[in-house]
Design a protein around this motif. Structure first.
Motif, mmCIF file in Angstrom:
data_model
loop_
_atom_site.group_PDB
_atom_site.id
_atom_site.type_symbol
_atom_site.label_atom_id
_atom_site.label_comp_id
_atom_site.label_asym_id
_atom_site.label_seq_id
_atom_site.Cartn_x
_atom_site.Cartn_y
_atom_site.Cartn_z
ATOM 1 N N LEU A 289 9.672 0.499 -4.274
ATOM 2 C CA LEU A 289 9.578 1.808 -4.909
ATOM 3 C C LEU A 289 10.177 1.816 -6.304
ATOM 4 O O LEU A 289 9.973 2.770 -7.057
ATOM 5 C CB LEU A 289 10.282 2.860 -4.035
ATOM 6 C CG LEU A 289 9.714 3.043 -2.630
ATOM 7 C CD1 LEU A 289 10.510 4.090 -1.870
ATOM 8 C CD2 LEU A 289 8.240 3.417 -2.672
ATOM 9 N N SER A 290 10.917 0.780 -6.666
ATOM 10 C CA SER A 290 11.529 0.718 -7.990
ATOM 11 C C SER A 290 10.715 -0.124 -8.965
ATOM 12 O O SER A 290 10.540 0.246 -10.121
ATOM 13 C CB SER A 290 12.961 0.175 -7.895
ATOM 14 O OG SER A 290 12.959 -1.094 -7.264
ATOM 15 N N THR A 291 10.197 -1.266 -8.525
ATOM 16 C CA THR A 291 9.421 -2.134 -9.413
ATOM 17 C C THR A 291 7.918 -1.928 -9.277
ATOM 18 O O THR A 291 7.162 -2.444 -10.098
ATOM 19 C CB THR A 291 9.743 -3.609 -9.127
ATOM 20 O OG1 THR A 291 9.332 -3.930 -7.780
ATOM 21 C CG2 THR A 291 11.230 -3.874 -9.270
ATOM 22 N N ARG A 292 7.478 -1.213 -8.208
ATOM 23 C CA ARG A 292 6.054 -0.964 -7.959
ATOM 24 C C ARG A 292 5.283 -2.260 -7.712
ATOM 25 O O ARG A 292 4.094 -2.345 -7.992
ATOM 26 C CB ARG A 292 5.414 -0.196 -9.140
ATOM 27 C CG ARG A 292 6.113 1.099 -9.491
ATOM 28 C CD ARG A 292 6.117 2.068 -8.335
ATOM 29 N NE ARG A 292 6.814 3.311 -8.687
ATOM 30 C CZ ARG A 292 7.022 4.317 -7.849
ATOM 31 N NH1 ARG A 292 6.590 4.209 -6.599
ATOM 32 N NH2 ARG A 292 7.667 5.402 -8.229
ATOM 33 N N ARG A 293 5.964 -3.268 -7.245
ATOM 34 C CA ARG A 293 5.328 -4.543 -6.926
ATOM 35 C C ARG A 293 5.622 -4.891 -5.474
ATOM 36 O O ARG A 293 6.457 -4.267 -4.828
ATOM 37 C CB ARG A 293 5.846 -5.653 -7.849
ATOM 38 C CG ARG A 293 5.527 -5.445 -9.321
ATOM 39 C CD ARG A 293 6.093 -6.560 -10.171
ATOM 40 N NE ARG A 293 7.531 -6.689 -10.021
ATOM 41 C CZ ARG A 293 8.299 -7.469 -10.783
ATOM 42 N NH1 ARG A 293 7.743 -8.207 -11.713
ATOM 43 N NH2 ARG A 293 9.590 -7.521 -10.592
ATOM 44 N N SER A 294 4.929 -5.902 -4.993
ATOM 45 C CA SER A 294 5.159 -6.347 -3.626
ATOM 46 C C SER A 294 6.600 -6.853 -3.475
ATOM 47 O O SER A 294 7.092 -7.618 -4.321
ATOM 48 C CB SER A 294 4.164 -7.460 -3.271
ATOM 49 O OG SER A 294 4.505 -8.043 -2.027
ATOM 50 N N VAL A 295 7.261 -6.414 -2.407
ATOM 51 C CA VAL A 295 8.633 -6.865 -2.163
ATOM 52 C C VAL A 295 8.667 -8.372 -1.959
ATOM 53 O O VAL A 295 9.594 -9.051 -2.408
ATOM 54 C CB VAL A 295 9.223 -6.125 -0.946
ATOM 55 C CG1 VAL A 295 10.597 -6.679 -0.591
ATOM 56 C CG2 VAL A 295 9.316 -4.635 -1.222
ATOM 57 N N THR A 296 7.659 -8.918 -1.297
ATOM 58 C CA THR A 296 7.605 -10.365 -1.077
ATOM 59 C C THR A 296 7.529 -11.119 -2.395
ATOM 60 O O THR A 296 8.219 -12.128 -2.585
ATOM 61 C CB THR A 296 6.395 -10.720 -0.208
ATOM 62 O OG1 THR A 296 6.457 -9.976 1.014
ATOM 63 C CG2 THR A 296 6.368 -12.200 0.110
ATOM 64 N N GLU A 297 6.711 -10.627 -3.329
ATOM 65 C CA GLU A 297 6.604 -11.280 -4.630
ATOM 66 C C GLU A 297 7.898 -11.156 -5.418
ATOM 67 O O GLU A 297 8.310 -12.096 -6.102
ATOM 68 C CB GLU A 297 5.441 -10.683 -5.416
ATOM 69 C CG GLU A 297 4.077 -10.967 -4.819
ATOM 70 C CD GLU A 297 3.793 -12.459 -4.722
ATOM 71 O OE1 GLU A 297 4.190 -13.191 -5.646
ATOM 72 O OE2 GLU A 297 3.188 -12.890 -3.727
ATOM 73 N N ASP A 298 8.563 -9.990 -5.336
ATOM 74 C CA ASP A 298 9.854 -9.828 -6.004
ATOM 75 C C ASP A 298 10.881 -10.806 -5.456
ATOM 76 O O ASP A 298 11.665 -11.394 -6.216
ATOM 77 C CB ASP A 298 10.365 -8.398 -5.828
ATOM 78 C CG ASP A 298 9.675 -7.422 -6.766
ATOM 79 O OD1 ASP A 298 9.002 -7.882 -7.699
ATOM 80 O OD2 ASP A 298 9.816 -6.199 -6.558
ATOM 81 N N MET A 299 10.886 -10.986 -4.150
ATOM 82 C CA MET A 299 11.839 -11.908 -3.539
ATOM 83 C C MET A 299 11.553 -13.347 -3.951
ATOM 84 O O MET A 299 12.480 -14.110 -4.246
ATOM 85 C CB MET A 299 11.796 -11.758 -2.016
ATOM 86 C CG MET A 299 12.294 -10.415 -1.511
ATOM 87 S SD MET A 299 12.036 -10.180 0.268
ATOM 88 C CE MET A 299 13.071 -11.475 0.926
ATOM 89 N N LYS A 300 10.287 -13.725 -3.988
ATOM 90 C CA LYS A 300 9.944 -15.085 -4.404
ATOM 91 C C LYS A 300 10.325 -15.348 -5.854
ATOM 92 O O LYS A 300 10.750 -16.454 -6.208
ATOM 93 C CB LYS A 300 8.443 -15.323 -4.219
ATOM 94 C CG LYS A 300 7.988 -15.412 -2.768
ATOM 95 C CD LYS A 300 6.490 -15.651 -2.690
ATOM 96 C CE LYS A 300 6.019 -15.735 -1.239
ATOM 97 N NZ LYS A 300 4.548 -15.950 -1.156
ATOM 98 N N GLN A 301 10.204 -14.342 -6.684
ATOM 99 C CA GLN A 301 10.463 -14.519 -8.107
ATOM 100 C C GLN A 301 11.938 -14.438 -8.450
ATOM 101 O O GLN A 301 12.419 -15.165 -9.322
ATOM 102 C CB GLN A 301 9.692 -13.454 -8.902
ATOM 103 C CG GLN A 301 9.889 -13.545 -10.411
ATOM 104 C CD GLN A 301 9.163 -12.444 -11.148
ATOM 105 O OE1 GLN A 301 8.430 -11.662 -10.541
ATOM 106 N NE2 GLN A 301 9.349 -12.371 -12.454
ATOM 107 N N LEU A 302 12.672 -13.554 -7.770
ATOM 108 C CA LEU A 302 14.027 -13.224 -8.208
ATOM 109 C C LEU A 302 15.132 -13.787 -7.321
ATOM 110 O O LEU A 302 16.226 -14.050 -7.801
ATOM 111 C CB LEU A 302 14.178 -11.701 -8.288
ATOM 112 C CG LEU A 302 13.152 -10.977 -9.176
ATOM 113 C CD1 LEU A 302 13.344 -9.486 -9.105
ATOM 114 C CD2 LEU A 302 13.263 -11.462 -10.604
#
Length: 332
Positions: free
Chosen positions: A81-94
């Protein structure tokens, strides 16, 4: 031993499911409409209704949990809800940047505590022991983020010999992603200069993150070593004429390290789910983009209770293996 490990892992699965049910129910009991809170007060009712359907908020609570658990088993954690991106993709990237920082800080904490604890025990009540005692009080009392800011001021402005911000220097290309750990990926690909540059960027934040636990564990190791030095089995071993180095490494170190291992496992789990590593990653701009850091922080904090129970259980399992297993009394 294998049977014990499998049993503990199976127990961990049931603990994870139970904790997820409790946290899921608590998140739904909180007053307010999650869809309205996510979109803001100025969002239209149509947009709120669409998001509620997307998040299964229009269905009964047991159905919501079943649908959420189904998506989790398929690797779908939803949209942040904060980045408007998939949580899975955020976790893989960050997440790899944070875990690389925690990994190196754990190495510094374990290695430094063992070395300092042995040195303080061998020179007990001496100058070195007093210096380590003073720094242990400072390391425990001062928060890690304060140490990080002090290091940032010293090495970022006054004495610019170590890089302080980011994961790599300007002009240094990151290695191809294998694990997400820049140091390891660069070493695997033979890019030794890149690996060294990435390690230098991790040096200050890892030291700041490990400082408190390092000196705390060093004092515990020193106390355990000094207590065991006066026991009967050590007196008998000395009477045989064994060198002090052999006594320390073979007969004294293992029985003295059990309490230290316990604290290390607890402290290591806290470093992950306590958020300190995320704070230091933001201070040193390890991810580069502040917006990404804030989005990941919100994502991680929303599941802090879940990770706390899971990581606490895994820390206990790792501690048992370091002791030699529950059926091996010689390691206790």
């Amino acid at each position: 031993m294998l049977r014990y490990i499998l049993k503990r892992l199976l127990q961990g699965v049931f603990v994870l499911i139970g904790v997820s049910i409790v946290i899921f129910c608590l998140s739904r009991i909180i007053p307010g409409d999650p869809a309205r809170l996510a979109l803001g007060q100025h969002a239209t009712q149509e947009a709120v209704d669409n998001l509620s359907k997307q998040m299964y908020l229009d269905k009964p609570l047991p159905v919501q949990y079943i649908l959420w658990f189904r998506d989790v088993l398929h690797g779908d954690f939803g949209i942040s809800l904060s980045t408007r991106r998939s949580v899975t993709e955020d976790m893989k990237q960050l997440l790899p940047a944070t875990f690389e920082l925690i990994f190196w800080s754990a190495l510094f904490m374990v290695g430094g505590s063992l070395i300092l604890g042995r040195a303080a025990a061998r020179h007990r009540d001496g100058i070195l022991d007093s210096i380590i005692r003073v720094f242990s009080y400072i390391g425990i009392a001062v928060p890690s983020f304060v140490v990080a800011i002090v290091l940032l001021v010293i090495f970022g402005n006054l004495w610019q010999v170590i890089p302080t911000l980011g994961r790599l220097s300007t002009g240094v290309a990151p290695p191809d992603t294998i694990t997400g750990f820049y140091v390891l990926d660069a070493l695997v690909q033979g890019q030794f200069s890149t690996a060294w540059d990435a390690f230098l960027h991790l040096l200050l934040p890892a030291f700041a993150l490990s400082l408190g636990g390092m000196f705390q564990d060093a004092r515990l190791m020193r106390s355990a070593l000094t207590d065991n030095m006066g026991k009967e089995y050590m007196c008998v071993s000395r009477s045989y004429g064994l060198p002090e180095k052999v006594l320390m490494n073979r007969y004294l170190f293992k029985p003295s390290s059990t309490s230290v291992i316990t604290v290390m496992c607890i402290y290591g789990g806290q470093r992950i789910h306590g958020g300190t590593g995320i704070q230091l990653a933001g201070i040193f701009q390890i991810r580069g983009k502040r917006d990404d850091y804030q989005g990941l922080e919100l994502c991680l904090c929303s599941g802090a209770c879940n990770r706390s129970d899971v990581l606490g259980g895994q820390s206990d399992r790792g501690r048992d293996q370091c002791y030699g297993g529950p059926e091996d009394p010689t390691g206790r």
